[in-house]
Design a protein around this motif. Sequence first.
Motif, mmCIF file in Angstrom:
data_model
loop_
_atom_site.group_PDB
_atom_site.id
_atom_site.type_symbol
_atom_site.label_atom_id
_atom_site.label_comp_id
_atom_site.label_asym_id
_atom_site.label_seq_id
_atom_site.Cartn_x
_atom_site.Cartn_y
_atom_site.Cartn_z
ATOM 1 N N ARG A 85 15.040 -17.215 -14.672
ATOM 2 C CA ARG A 85 14.812 -16.096 -14.308
ATOM 3 C C ARG A 85 15.635 -15.123 -15.509
ATOM 4 O O ARG A 85 16.636 -15.379 -16.103
ATOM 5 C CB ARG A 85 15.849 -15.750 -12.961
ATOM 6 C CG ARG A 85 15.265 -16.447 -11.982
ATOM 7 C CD ARG A 85 14.001 -15.816 -11.597
ATOM 8 N NE ARG A 85 13.109 -16.363 -10.466
ATOM 9 C CZ ARG A 85 12.078 -17.395 -10.704
ATOM 10 N NH1 ARG A 85 11.884 -17.762 -11.706
ATOM 11 N NH2 ARG A 85 11.627 -17.904 -9.512
ATOM 12 N N ASP A 86 14.871 -14.139 -15.889
ATOM 13 C CA ASP A 86 15.383 -13.093 -16.883
ATOM 14 C C ASP A 86 16.624 -12.243 -16.245
ATOM 15 O O ASP A 86 16.337 -11.607 -15.163
ATOM 16 C CB ASP A 86 14.404 -12.013 -17.554
ATOM 17 C CG ASP A 86 13.316 -12.803 -18.037
ATOM 18 O OD1 ASP A 86 13.671 -13.762 -18.717
ATOM 19 O OD2 ASP A 86 12.026 -12.701 -17.699
ATOM 20 N N GLU A 87 17.797 -12.169 -17.207
ATOM 21 C CA GLU A 87 18.560 -11.158 -16.849
ATOM 22 C C GLU A 87 19.140 -10.448 -18.085
ATOM 23 O O GLU A 87 20.192 -10.622 -18.467
ATOM 24 C CB GLU A 87 19.771 -11.984 -15.930
ATOM 25 C CG GLU A 87 19.461 -12.640 -14.731
ATOM 26 C CD GLU A 87 20.755 -13.471 -14.191
ATOM 27 O OE1 GLU A 87 21.606 -13.465 -14.775
ATOM 28 O OE2 GLU A 87 20.466 -13.927 -13.108
#
Length: 393
Positions: free
Chosen positions: A48-50
């Motif tokens: 997941r991109d953060e």
Amino acid sequence: MIRVGMFVDTYFPMVDGVIHVVHNYAKRMNDGEFEVVVFCPVADKKYRDEFSYEVKRCKSVKLFFLDYSLPLPKLDRQFKKALKGARLDLVHIHSPFGVAQMGIRYAKKHRIPAVATLHSQFKQDFYQATKSKLITKLMLNHVMKVFNSCDEYYTVNSRVAEIFYEYGCKHMPLIQRNCSDCTPVEDAEEAKRLVNETFSLSPDETVFLFVGRINALKNIYFLTEALSKLKDKNFKMIFVGDGNDMSALKNKIQKFGLTDNVILAGRITDRELLKAMYARAKLFLFPSMYDTNSLVQLEAATQHLPTVFLKDSATSATVTDNVSGFISEPTPEAYAQKIEQVLADRELYESVREGAFRDLYITWDETVAEMKRKYKIVIEQKKEALAKTKHKK
């Protein structure tokens, strides 16, 4: 506000120098004056991109014979929709394949500038994959067609600029130096203690370090052979990284009798531990003839760790021998001798430690400011060119 689309054919959780460059540009340039969107493929469905900037991903398929996945942007309706509504002012590609080609088409359609950073020696990549000079030539021609459709291109040093000009660039690329987000460790002794404990090292052991993909292109087999020729075997060689050639590297380590001397640390994502490892090492060994200006040699320099390169390698072009780095003739025997000479000359070693830090350590703030200036120039040049074309009509 200027909206920049950065297009790259691989991204996190995969880690390499190109990915670090794109990430650092994106997060530092996303500052109110500029807004950055990264277009890239999905490499791990669980990831997941953060990030502080937008990331738009397309579908991809894993290629088990390579370290990377194959992007499929043309087959991803959602990705194409996201690109269509991106409202970009400039396209910056960092690779010449599927995702980047979508960026070029977007730039042409919307009549905005497209620029490229030339990171890799593609001729070596293609030949290693195909073992065919004809196929390599055809693939290289295709890559250069993509790059030559850009309004401007940049690369990391003068030697790499010459290589891409030889490949077929329409003009000599501009120089845009790489830099590192590493900062010097605050307590060098504590850093060394941490590494000693982590890897069961004695304080008096000489430590050599390599950081990068475990890939034959990095000349890792050459490195093991050179290490086997050192007269003093009281050293530990730490390889940090992972890749498809790990099994072959293990075989080489066994073949050259280095089992007790080598630590295969795998991929290390803890940046503080990695900084400490640079601080603990005596020399950074990087005999790659493939890399252009690897970020890891700059990371090493932030910890006053000098690198031993090979003569005529592109990645050694930013150092001066015995001033900011060490350069060896390209044989295992010569490389081993160079290491021994450096370790025997304490005064020279200390001088080059300081030279590496002084000459190679550049902050991202400096680099980003320079790139923003170049973006503004190419945007104005594009507007002027379009205005002239319109006037002629």
